[in-house]
Design an enzyme around this catalytic site. Structure first.
Site, PDB file in Angstrom:
ATOM      1  N   HIS A   1       1.130  -1.385   0.160  1.00  0.00           N
ATOM      2  CA  HIS A   1      -0.102  -0.068  -0.205  1.00  0.00           C
ATOM      3  C   HIS A   1       0.979   1.170  -0.085  1.00  0.00           C
ATOM      4  CE1 HIS A   1      -3.732   1.466   0.761  1.00  0.00           C
ATOM      5  NE2 HIS A   1      -3.205   2.410   1.128  1.00  0.00           N
TER       6      HIS A   1
ATOM      7  N   LYS B   1      -7.897  12.956  -7.266  1.00  0.00           N
ATOM      8  CA  LYS B   1      -7.158  12.095  -6.715  1.00  0.00           C
ATOM      9  C   LYS B   1      -8.136  10.743  -6.567  1.00  0.00           C
ATOM     10  CE  LYS B   1      -3.381   9.682  -5.144  1.00  0.00           C
ATOM     11  NZ  LYS B   1      -3.532   9.138  -3.772  1.00  0.00           N
TER      12      LYS B   1
ATOM     13  N   GLU C   1      -5.483   3.549  12.194  1.00  0.00           N
ATOM     14  CA  GLU C   1      -5.282   4.287  11.695  1.00  0.00           C
ATOM     15  C   GLU C   1      -6.748   5.237  11.589  1.00  0.00           C
ATOM     16  OE1 GLU C   1      -5.269   1.554   8.152  1.00  0.00           O
ATOM     17  OE2 GLU C   1      -2.772   1.652   7.912  1.00  0.00           O
TER      18      GLU C   1
ATOM     19  N   ARG D   1      -9.377  14.261   2.161  1.00  0.00           N
ATOM     20  CA  ARG D   1      -8.179  14.787   2.950  1.00  0.00           C
ATOM     21  C   ARG D   1      -7.468  14.582   2.169  1.00  0.00           C
ATOM     22  NH1 ARG D   1     -10.480  11.566   6.920  1.00  0.00           N
ATOM     23  NH2 ARG D   1      -8.376  10.236   6.519  1.00  0.00           N
ATOM     24  N   ASP D   2      -7.286  14.084   1.252  1.00  0.00           N
ATOM     25  CA  ASP D   2      -5.924  14.164   0.495  1.00  0.00           C
ATOM     26  C   ASP D   2      -6.143  15.151  -0.637  1.00  0.00           C
ATOM     27  OD1 ASP D   2      -4.442  11.798   0.433  1.00  0.00           O
ATOM     28  OD2 ASP D   2      -5.653  10.280  -0.800  1.00  0.00           O
TER      29      ASP D   2
ATOM     30  N   SER E   1      -8.933   3.385  -2.770  1.00  0.00           N
ATOM     31  CA  SER E   1      -9.774   2.498  -2.751  1.00  0.00           C
ATOM     32  C   SER E   1     -10.072   2.280  -1.232  1.00  0.00           C
ATOM     33  CB  SER E   1      -8.716   0.963  -3.202  1.00  0.00           C
ATOM     34  OG  SER E   1      -7.446   1.192  -3.189  1.00  0.00           O
ATOM     35  N   HIS E   2     -11.250   2.013  -1.040  1.00  0.00           N
ATOM     36  CA  HIS E   2     -11.115   0.964   0.365  1.00  0.00           C
ATOM     37  C   HIS E   2     -11.907  -0.403   0.173  1.00  0.00           C
ATOM     38  CE1 HIS E   2     -11.007   3.149   4.223  1.00  0.00           C
ATOM     39  NE2 HIS E   2     -10.017   3.003   4.147  1.00  0.00           N
TER      40      HIS E   2
ATOM     41  N   ASP F   1      -1.861  14.106   4.652  1.00  0.00           N
ATOM     42  CA  ASP F   1      -2.835  13.441   5.676  1.00  0.00           C
ATOM     43  C   ASP F   1      -2.535  12.256   6.709  1.00  0.00           C
ATOM     44  OD1 ASP F   1      -5.525  12.015   5.968  1.00  0.00           O
ATOM     45  OD2 ASP F   1      -4.550  11.279   4.035  1.00  0.00           O
TER      46      ASP F   1
ATOM     47  N   TYR G   1       4.710   0.603  -2.692  1.00  0.00           N
ATOM     48  CA  TYR G   1       3.797  -0.446  -3.928  1.00  0.00           C
ATOM     49  C   TYR G   1       5.519  -1.019  -4.467  1.00  0.00           C
ATOM     50  CZ  TYR G   1       0.853   3.381  -4.749  1.00  0.00           C
ATOM     51  OH  TYR G   1      -0.992   4.701  -4.062  1.00  0.00           O
TER      52      TYR G   1
ATOM     53  N   ASN H   1      -3.835   5.401  -7.486  1.00  0.00           N
ATOM     54  CA  ASN H   1      -3.715   4.392  -6.563  1.00  0.00           C
ATOM     55  C   ASN H   1      -3.827   2.999  -6.958  1.00  0.00           C
ATOM     56  OD1 ASN H   1      -6.172   2.697  -4.111  1.00  0.00           O
ATOM     57  ND2 ASN H   1      -4.168   4.047  -3.086  1.00  0.00           N
TER      58      ASN H   1
HETATM   59  N1  LIG Z   1      -2.500   3.929 -10.520  1.00  0.00           N
HETATM   60  C1  LIG Z   1      -0.981   5.121 -10.172  1.00  0.00           C
HETATM   61  N2  LIG Z   1      -0.574   5.314 -11.608  1.00  0.00           N
HETATM   62  C2  LIG Z   1      -0.110   7.100 -10.628  1.00  0.00           C
HETATM   63  N3  LIG Z   1      -0.045   6.502  -9.733  1.00  0.00           N
HETATM   64  C3  LIG Z   1       0.132   6.338  -8.809  1.00  0.00           C
HETATM   65  C4  LIG Z   1      -0.998   5.120  -8.649  1.00  0.00           C
HETATM   66  N4  LIG Z   1      -0.646   4.338  -7.607  1.00  0.00           N
HETATM   67  C5  LIG Z   1      -0.374   5.539  -6.750  1.00  0.00           C
HETATM   68  N5  LIG Z   1       0.310   6.433  -7.554  1.00  0.00           N
HETATM   69  C6  LIG Z   1       0.686   7.333  -6.691  1.00  0.00           C
HETATM   70  O1  LIG Z   1       1.759   7.307  -5.740  1.00  0.00           O
HETATM   71  C7  LIG Z   1       1.748   7.802  -4.543  1.00  0.00           C
HETATM   72  C8  LIG Z   1       1.779   7.564  -3.245  1.00  0.00           C
HETATM   73  O2  LIG Z   1      -0.092   6.979  -3.351  1.00  0.00           O
HETATM   74  P1  LIG Z   1      -0.330   7.029  -2.168  1.00  0.00           P
HETATM   75  O3  LIG Z   1       0.351   5.411  -1.433  1.00  0.00           O
HETATM   76  O4  LIG Z   1      -1.367   6.301  -2.970  1.00  0.00           O
HETATM   77  O5  LIG Z   1      -1.029   7.998  -1.262  1.00  0.00           O
HETATM   78  P2  LIG Z   1      -1.838   7.958   0.064  1.00  0.00           P
HETATM   79  O6  LIG Z   1      -2.135   6.999   0.417  1.00  0.00           O
HETATM   80  O7  LIG Z   1      -0.902   8.104   1.228  1.00  0.00           O
HETATM   81  O8  LIG Z   1      -2.526   8.867  -0.192  1.00  0.00           O
HETATM   82  C9  LIG Z   1       0.315   8.993  -5.375  1.00  0.00           C
HETATM   83  O9  LIG Z   1       1.643  10.280  -5.739  1.00  0.00           O
HETATM   84  C10 LIG Z   1      -0.173   8.217  -5.745  1.00  0.00           C
HETATM   85  O10 LIG Z   1      -0.384   9.832  -7.149  1.00  0.00           O
HETATM   86 MG   LIG Z   2      -3.308   9.718   1.036  1.00  0.00          MG
END
Ligand SMILES: Nc1ncnc2c1ncn2[C@@H]1O[C@H](COP(=O)(O)OP(=O)(O)O)[C@@H](O)[C@H]1O
Ligand SMILES: [Mg+2]
Lengths: 233, 766, 91, 91
Positions: free
Chosen positions: B66, B108, B329, B133-134, B111-112, B285, B69, B552
């Site tokens: 999560h 943005k 969380e 919040r994001d 998912s949940h 956030d 990545y 995400n």
């Molecule tokens: N499918 C994706 N395509 C492009 N960028 C992504 C994708 N998934 C995540 N990101 C980017 O990776 C970064 C980390 O995302 P994320 O972990 O979801 O942030 P948070 O959960 O803290 O809001 C973010 O800037 C997000 O935009």
């Molecule tokens: Mg976030």
């Protein structure tokens, strides 16, 4: 027309009312729930939203806010007060209007356009509408099911204090046009003295063609006509 | 913290000590924290020693899929992310684009899925809370929400429970905060039976100059937690490793996060006021992995370090350990970096909104993420390796034999039928995937903020921008069935459909956020889906000039080893320069000419027809011609901008016949009839119900029809007048070479609007 | 000062429609609990308060119900009070 | 067959955030009920059922709570049962 719009924690239509008052040429001002004075204003409006998260009962906790004493004094002195949606709930909970708003009979939040029939055109809030005119505007609430005991309902009807009723396009108050189960399809009412009104539908969301309807305008311009129109704060 | 030695002086800092009662670090414990042996070796290398239990928790969270990545980063780097109008690409809480007139749009999707499967109401509600919040931590005021949902078939009681709970959760949260829902999607298919998908998207508006980032800038600046108190909510599953799992521990430590939209609304107002005030330099956030990820990411981005003290964090329950506080969380919290000396000003702003702000640490210059518990240091990790050093992988990807067989299934037998399709037609109209979704968005406030110009129910939602002539449009799209059968063309179709939807309301597609919902990426056939999908997305987004500004990834959407359909949801935003260009999907006038743009084909694979009538998920999904699609979209935009069209509607699930019904019924208030003649030499089923891509049904004044066709031709698009709009009492009629379809408009309306309410009636309280 | 636990039961006035109760009853019937004859839904509030005596705690609770916790137009209330023990003090 | 009245109290699991309880507590504080230390909000259900015995009524209620009335992930429940008298039968 100087309008005080009272923001409670959780109000979320305060801004919409503000823009609406500006649109018709009035002078809106925000008041915070912790303020104890309303100041020099012509009209007080309680906006929609979820004051205190609608916790306990919609509108209940807001009645304990410091500003409410000033609102009650303003009502007693005959000042016009408009409560929309959560504002209506607050007015009922605070006793400024009779009855209560229960959970929608569907148990679901209801968001859609409804049709309203104007029931009384002599009030200061509705005098710009025609008798029986059908208005279209959105509702968005989970607790809009108007309830009062039979005697109160009887008095409301007899004294012309039902301002709006949910109807179909033909103006019939049929059950299928009643979005929340309100007694006698009541959508908006007036207090005994005629200066405090509350309604569940949102007239401030029906003031421009791009929003799908301008039918809410009449309520605001009716008030405006009573005060010097352009008095900017 | 003032009574302690200067936290920036390395010499005065005591060394890391395990806490009393911490379990010893064993191979099992490491495994339970989801770290592989080689990842653990990396941890040892970074620290130069064995981690404490607290540190293990921190690594586990930050290097989880999560936050880290690890299985997606390499492929995601192939997506196009830049364009002259992109102000903020991936890497921040939300992407930001320039939309003209000095305005910027932050948006943005997130998912949940897992929380919603456990507790649909709270899972969905907190999903909306997180995405709001994001967006507002970027300095933008949220102006719209969209939600993209997938469930199993509605004939299951469990599915109805999940569906009604999720919808109520999405609704209650957004309604209470006062952000209109302007669209989204919901799709029902047994492929999502055990594992619903709940993705929420938010759009926020700001002045370009108000952009603020989640960075820990300015050594010595205080870190403050603001908003709700920290409880034991949703603590990383690994927590349970520290104690024997028993009924009792389950009961005492609910993993469910409870949302409080009321606090969120206050937090929203307070945050925007804080950002405007100039008293803070960064805000973030607390999403997944709470304080850990927000503090370390803010440190990592700025290249600085942070020192925080767990004893200073306001908690909801006594006796919480640093491990628990770090990983909690709890919702409706933010981490703020204030300017030194502005602590009181920050506290005052929060107090005005009835919220707390507590100073919990400082920005340091040593590049370390240091966690204290009073005098003891319980974690000390170099920030950058923690946030950026997670090993990334490219996995093996092989297509599943089984799915390939499904795709290659012989569907020619469906070309034989030519008899009356009226009954089939009515069944399709009443399929929850085609029927009106009013039951759902009727529970969402769609008009608050008085900006919504096109509400849910059309091709895309539109919000006008006050004080300008402009508007923004947004949509989410993905047909997981297509992607399942062919990840490449299915994903191309998702991007193409999103863009087409925007064009139909009159908007120029501008940028993308995506939510990649997949199964377990360690399985080769899932990784294959993921890889093909991301590659296709990159290709389509480049061609449509819609850069990806964020997104995400949600992996491991599986129940009993069976994965959901791969579902790369495309959230796309577009801009209208003039609100007068806003176009709707519903026919507007009797006698208007109906024109079909794009080609009918004989493709029936992966269609709703096959699912509803045959229970089949099979065949090659409709092919996508990206260049043709671009031509079509330019053509439609040009027609709209020239004021020629009275309606425009994209053809999708259920094919041409269903698209015509949708335009005829609109939102049900003013129904119109349809008379259409199709001369294509095609088998009946694909002609009526095939889901060929690249088609749009438009209507116009008969006098404009020639001009519309000329526009089509100029853009290389096949266009032809197919019929006209008639009064509703003349009914709905399509004549083909070998078939004719006829239905009463009232019956269609009853089925279309009544299908989901009927299925949900008596679903029970939620 | 002692600590008391108040249990306040707020119920819809008899005669008032209770659509939630009805919906629950229907749902129970559809789960084959046919012998559920009636369902009414109310609200339950647990208040932990400090007071000098049981009587004082109860008086306070009554006032709070009248002023805020129950709506006199639609709801009735009942209060139970007991001294808080280790057990009743929430985690 | 006798008629029984079940009182079912459904409460949020301890440790779970109870924003409603918190909001009510704050409101009571602002009304100068400073000595309210904690508020938790639950749901109250009255079910009238037919059963052969108290024990059967109770068993049925437990099953209904598990299947529908309480959310096993977030809520606990308690059940009281008594034989319905003239008085307890609702209006
Ligand atoms: N499918 C994706 N395509 C492009 N960028 C992504 C994708 N998934 C995540 N990101 C980017 O990776 C970064 C980390 O995302 P994320 O972990 O979801 O942030 P948070 O959960 O803290 O809001 C973010 O800037 C997000 O935009
Ligand atoms: Mg976030």
């Amino acid at each position: 027309m100087r309008v005080a719009i009272v923001t409670f924690p959780g109000s979320n239509c305060d801004y919409d009312l503000y823009k609406c008052i500006q649109l018709i040429g009035g002078a809106p001002e925000f008041r915070w729930h912790r303020d104890v004075e309303l100041g020099e204003v012509d009209v007080v409006m309680l906006p929609g939203g979820f004051s205190y998260g609608d916790y306990l009962r919609a509108g209940a906790i807001a009645t304990m806010s410091p500003i409410m004493d000033a609102v009650k004094d303003f009502a007693k002195a005959g000042g016009p007060i408009v409560g929309v949606c959560n504002g209506f709930q607050i007015l009922c909970e605070s006793g400024l209007l009779p009855g209560a708003l229960l959970r929608n009979r569907s148990l679901l939040f209801a968001s859609r356009d409804v049709l309203l029939r104007v029931e009384n055109t002599s009030s200061i809030f509705t005098q710009e509408y025609e008798a029986g005119q059908i208005l279209r505007m959105p509702i968005a609430h989970a607790e809009g099911n108007y309830h009062a005991d039979e005697e109160t309902l009887h008095r409301l009807e007899g004294e012309g204090r039902v301002l709006f009723r949910y109807t179909d396009a033909e103006g019939k108050a049929v059950d299928s046009a009643n979005p929340n189960g309100s007694a006698r399809s009541i959508a908006g009412i007036l207090n005994e003295a005629g200066n405090v009104m509350g309604m569940m539908p949102h007239p401030e969301r029906a003031v421009e063609p791009i929003l799908g309807s301008e039918d809410g305008l009449g309520l605001f311009t009716a008030l405006l006509s009573r005060f010097s129109p352009l008095e900017t704060a | 913290m003032t009574d302690r030695p200067d936290s920036t002086g390395v010499l005065t800092v005591p060394s890391v000590m395990p806490r009393e009662g911490d379990p010893p670090i064993t191979a099992e414990l490491v495994e339970e924290h989801g770290l592989s042996p080689s990842e653990y070796d990396r941890v040892l290398e970074i620290l130069g020693r064995e981690p404490t239990f607290t540190e293990l928790g921190v690594f586990s969270a930050m290097w989880s899929e999560h936050c880290g990545y690890k299985n997606s980063k390499r492929l995601l780097s192939l997506l196009p992310t830049t364009a002259p109008w992109v102000i903020q690409g991936p890497g921040e809480n939300a992407g930001v684009i320039d939309i003209g007139d000095g305005l910027a749009l932050a948006f943005k999707i997130e998912s949940h899925n897992h929380p919603s499967a456990v507790e649909p109401y709270q899972g969905a509600a907190t999903g909306v809370g997180g995405i709001l919040r994001d967006v507002f931590t970027m300095g933008a005021r949220p102006i719209a929400i969209l939600d993209s949902l997938r469930f199993g078939d509605l004939d299951s009681g469990r599915v109805r429970y999940l569906f009604s709970g999720v919808v109520k959760g999405v609704g209650d949260y957004g309604n209470c905060v006062g952000i209109p829902n302007i669209g989204g999607e919901v799709f029902f298919d047994r492929g999502y039976e055990g594992n619903p998908i709940v993705n929420a998207m938010c759009l926020g508006l700001m002045k370009a100059e108000d952009l603020i980032k989640g960075e820990a800038e300015g050594v010595g600046n205080p870190l403050m937690v603001v908003g709700a108190r920290t409880g034991r909510d949703g603590i990383h599953g690994a927590t349970f490793a520290s104690e024997e799992l028993s009924e009792d521990s389950q009961a005492r430590r609910p993993q469910v996060q409870v949302g409080d939209p009321f606090t969120e609304k206050l937090l929203l107002e307070a945050s925007l006021e804080l950002i405007k005030s100039g008293h803070i330099t960064g805000i973030q956030d607390m999403g997944a992995a709470g304080i850990t990820s927000s503090a370390s990411e803010m440190a990592g981005r700025s290249g600085n370090g942070v020192e925080i003290d767990m004893e200073l964090v306001p908690v909801r329950e006594p006796g919480m350990t640093p491990y628990e506080i770090l990983l909690s969380e709890s919702q409706e919290r933010m981490l703020v970096v204030a300017k030194s000396g502005s602590e009181k000003a920050v506290r005052d702003i929060l107090a005005k909104w009835e919220l707390e702000a507590e100073e919990i640490g400082r920005v340091t210059d040593d590049g370390l993420f240091r966690v204290r518990e009073g005098d003891r240091v319980v974690a000390e990790i170099p920030s950058l390796p923690l946030t950026e050093g997670c090993p990334t992988y490219e996995r093996e990807g092989i297509e599943s034999e089984e799915i390939r067989e499904l795709r290659c299934a012989d569907l020619t037998r469906f070309n034989e039928v030519d008899d009356d399709q009226s009954e089939t037609f009515l069944k399709l109209i009443a399929s929850p995937n085609i029927a009106s979704k009013r039951w759902l968005y009727g529970q969402y406030d769609t008009t608050v903020r008085t900006g919504t110009a096109v509400r849910p129910g059309g091709d895309a939602g539109v919000v006008r921008l006050r004080g300008t002539r402009r508007a923004v449009a947004a949509t989410t799209d993905c047909n997981g069935r297509y992607v399942y059968l062919n990840p490449r063309s299915g994903t191309l179709a998702a991007v193409a459909e999103a863009a087409r939807n925007l064009v139909c309301v009159g908007a120029l597609p501008t940028a993308v956020t995506n939510n990649l919902n997949f199964g377990n990426p360690l399985k080769p056939h899932i990784y294959y889906q993921f890889r093909e999908s991301v590659l296709a997305m990159a290709e389509a987004c480049k061609l449509f000039e819609t850069p990806v500004t964020g997104g995400n990834v949600s992996f491991y959407n599986e129940t009993d080893g069976v994965a959901i359909y791969p579902t790369p949801v495309i959230g796309m935003v577009g801009v209208l320069e003039d609100v007068d260009h806003i176009t709707r999907h519903a026919f507007q006038n009797e006698d208007d000419t109906i024109i079909l743009l794009g080609d009918n084909t004989d493709e029936l694979g992966a269609s709703e027809y096959l699912y509803v009538m045959e229970g089949l998920v099979a065949g090659e999904p409709p092919s996508v011609d990206l260049l043709g699609e671009r031509g079509l979209q330019h053509a439609v935009l040009a027609m709209i901008q020239d004021g020629l069209l009275n309606s425009a509607h994209d053809v999708s699930e259920g094919g041409l016949a269903c698209a015509l019904v949708e335009s005829a019924l609109g939102e049900g208030e003013r129904r119109l009839g349809v008379q259409v003649t199709l001369r294509d030499a095609l088998p009946v089923l694909p002609l009526l119900f095939g889901e060929a891509q690249g088609r749009v049904v438009v209507s116009c004044d008969p006098r404009s029809a020639d001009e519309v066709l000329r526009h089509a031709k100029r853009h290389g698009v096949h266009g032809r007048a197919v019929g006209k709009v008639v009064p509703s009492d003349e009914g709905f009629r399509i004549d083909g070479r070998a078939t004719s379809l006829e239905a009463d408009i009232e019956i269609l309306a009853e089925l279309f609007f009544g299908a989901i309410p009927t299925l949900m009636d008596g679903a029970g309280p939620s | 000062m002692k600590r008391f636990r108040l249990e306040i039961r707020v119920t819809p006035r008899p005669g008032l429609l209770d659509p939630e109760g009805k919906a629950i009853q229907n749902a129970l019937h559809s789960l084959d609990y046919e012998r559920v004859l009636e369902v009414r839904v109310g609200k339950l509030l647990y208040l932990d308060v400090e007071a000098a005596s049981k009587g004082e705690a109860l008086d306070g609770a009554e006032a709070m119900c009248r002023r805020l916790l129950a709506n006199p137009v639609t709801e009735d209330f009942e209060i139970d009070v007991q001294e808080a023990t280790e057990e009743t003090v929430p985690a």
